[in-house]
Design a protein around this motif. Structure first.
Motif, PDB file in Angstrom:
ATOM      1  N   VAL A  53       0.835  -1.206   0.000  1.00  0.00           N
ATOM      2  CA  VAL A  53       0.000   0.000   0.000  1.00  0.00           C
ATOM      3  C   VAL A  53       0.866   1.251   0.000  1.00  0.00           C
ATOM      4  O   VAL A  53       0.612   2.214  -0.735  1.00  0.00           O
ATOM      5  CB  VAL A  53      -0.942   0.008   1.223  1.00  0.00           C
ATOM      6  CG1 VAL A  53      -1.682   1.336   1.331  1.00  0.00           C
ATOM      7  CG2 VAL A  53      -1.924  -1.153   1.140  1.00  0.00           C
ATOM      8  N   ASN A  57       1.060   4.304  -2.745  1.00  0.00           N
ATOM      9  CA  ASN A  57       0.892   5.728  -2.415  1.00  0.00           C
ATOM     10  C   ASN A  57       2.108   6.540  -2.837  1.00  0.00           C
ATOM     11  O   ASN A  57       1.973   7.703  -3.246  1.00  0.00           O
ATOM     12  CB  ASN A  57       0.634   5.889  -0.919  1.00  0.00           C
ATOM     13  CG  ASN A  57      -0.790   5.514  -0.538  1.00  0.00           C
ATOM     14  OD1 ASN A  57      -1.706   5.623  -1.342  1.00  0.00           O
ATOM     15  ND2 ASN A  57      -0.976   5.066   0.699  1.00  0.00           N
ATOM     16  N   THR A  86      -4.905   2.296   2.522  1.00  0.00           N
ATOM     17  CA  THR A  86      -5.635   2.535   1.289  1.00  0.00           C
ATOM     18  C   THR A  86      -6.601   3.679   1.546  1.00  0.00           C
ATOM     19  O   THR A  86      -6.896   4.026   2.700  1.00  0.00           O
ATOM     20  CB  THR A  86      -6.426   1.301   0.856  1.00  0.00           C
ATOM     21  OG1 THR A  86      -7.464   1.044   1.824  1.00  0.00           O
ATOM     22  CG2 THR A  86      -5.521   0.079   0.728  1.00  0.00           C
ATOM     23  N   LYS A 195      -8.015  10.733  -1.974  1.00  0.00           N
ATOM     24  CA  LYS A 195      -6.623  10.394  -1.667  1.00  0.00           C
ATOM     25  C   LYS A 195      -5.756  11.651  -1.693  1.00  0.00           C
ATOM     26  O   LYS A 195      -4.791  11.769  -0.932  1.00  0.00           O
ATOM     27  CB  LYS A 195      -6.074   9.372  -2.664  1.00  0.00           C
ATOM     28  CG  LYS A 195      -4.617   8.990  -2.377  1.00  0.00           C
ATOM     29  CD  LYS A 195      -4.080   7.949  -3.354  1.00  0.00           C
ATOM     30  CE  LYS A 195      -4.591   6.583  -3.021  1.00  0.00           C
ATOM     31  NZ  LYS A 195      -3.838   5.515  -3.756  1.00  0.00           N
TER      32      LYS A 195
END
Length: 269
Positions: A53, A57, A86, A195
């Motif tokens: 993850v 990112n 996430t 995000k």
């Protein structure tokens, strides 16, 4: 089957399974330093999942900031304490404001009755707001940034002011700016689910995909203009390692981006 052949098959099978967890070795030191900085500890299985993850990112950050350098974005993103989550996990953990309570409330009707103003006053307010810079931190009216995963330290015997009631601000950015200028810090709710918000770093935050479904409560402490762009100065509650030492500049006068003017209240003492 000979043992050596059997062992070879097992090794090949293991490599095939683990090949899906291949990491970027150039990020090994960054991963180690990030875990140390944010005091992250994992089990062996967790380490694999969180690293995957985190690297995803990192790729997102690199791509976004490349696009920022090309003028496609007004803000940058960066690795922070939420880098191993996430976006779905992040929202479940950090964004708990309930939009349904706002939709079903009758607060706004009460406020409209208490705070009726005519068009002339709105025009005067518009003139006052042109080019205005408001930052209530300069008046020592804003407490230090805290992290919301800490314990509440409320003590009834320490109370020295009581709130009589609270007032709802009309759902538009002009009314919100007027209230922020005349009253002081205003409690608001926003959509913090993207995000890009999770990993926000610097600049005026504008995400055209940021909807107006509210999911996070924050504090509006002012507004101003930077590089020709109007912004709201917002204090968050995710600690000083997020954003601009716990703050974010959010786009102002851009069609109520992220629903920033949809729910705003302040106390009457």
């Amino acid at each position: 089957m000979k043992f050596s052949l059997f062992l070879g098959c097992v090794v090949v099978s293991i490599l095939a399974v683990t090949s899906g967890h291949t990491f970027d070795s150039t990020l090994d030191e960054d991963w180690k330093n990030w875990k140390l900085k944010y005091e992250k500890q994992y089990t062996e299985d967790e380490e694999i999942d969180r690293r995957m993850v985190w690297e995803d990112n990192m790729r997102y950050i690199e791509q976004h900031n490349l696009e920022h350098s090309m003028g496609k974005h007004t803000f940058t993103v960066g690795m922070n304490q939420f880098g191993d989550l996430t976006n779905k996990e992040f929202n479940e953990l950090m964004n708990g404001f309930l939009q349904v309570e706002v939709d079903n409330s009758t607060e706004e009707e009460v406020d409209e009755e208490d705070d009726t103003e005519d068009d002339e006053e709105f025009e005067e307010s518009d003139e006052e707001l042109q080019g205005a810079i408001v930052d209530w931190r300069r008046q020592d009216l804003v407490t230090p940034v805290k992290s919301q995963r800490g314990r509440c330290r409320f003590r009834r015997n320490k109370v020295d002011t009581r709130i009589k009631r609270y007032r709802r601000v009309r759902r538009n950015e002009r009314a919100l700016a007027r209230a922020a200028q005349r009253v002081g810090p205003i409690a608001i709710a926003i959509n913090a689910g993207r995000k890009s918000f999770q990993l926000y770093n610097r600049g005026g935050y504008y995400d055209q995909r940021c909807g107006q479904r509210l999911n996070h409560a924050v504090l509006l402490v002012g507004f101003g203009t930077e590089r020709g762009k109007n912004y709201w100065l917002v204090k968050n509650s995710w600690g000083r390692t997020w954003g601009k030492q716990g703050y974010i500049n959010m786009a102002k006068d851009r069609r109520n981006n992220c629903g920033i003017a949809n729910y705003a209240v302040y106390p009457i003492v």
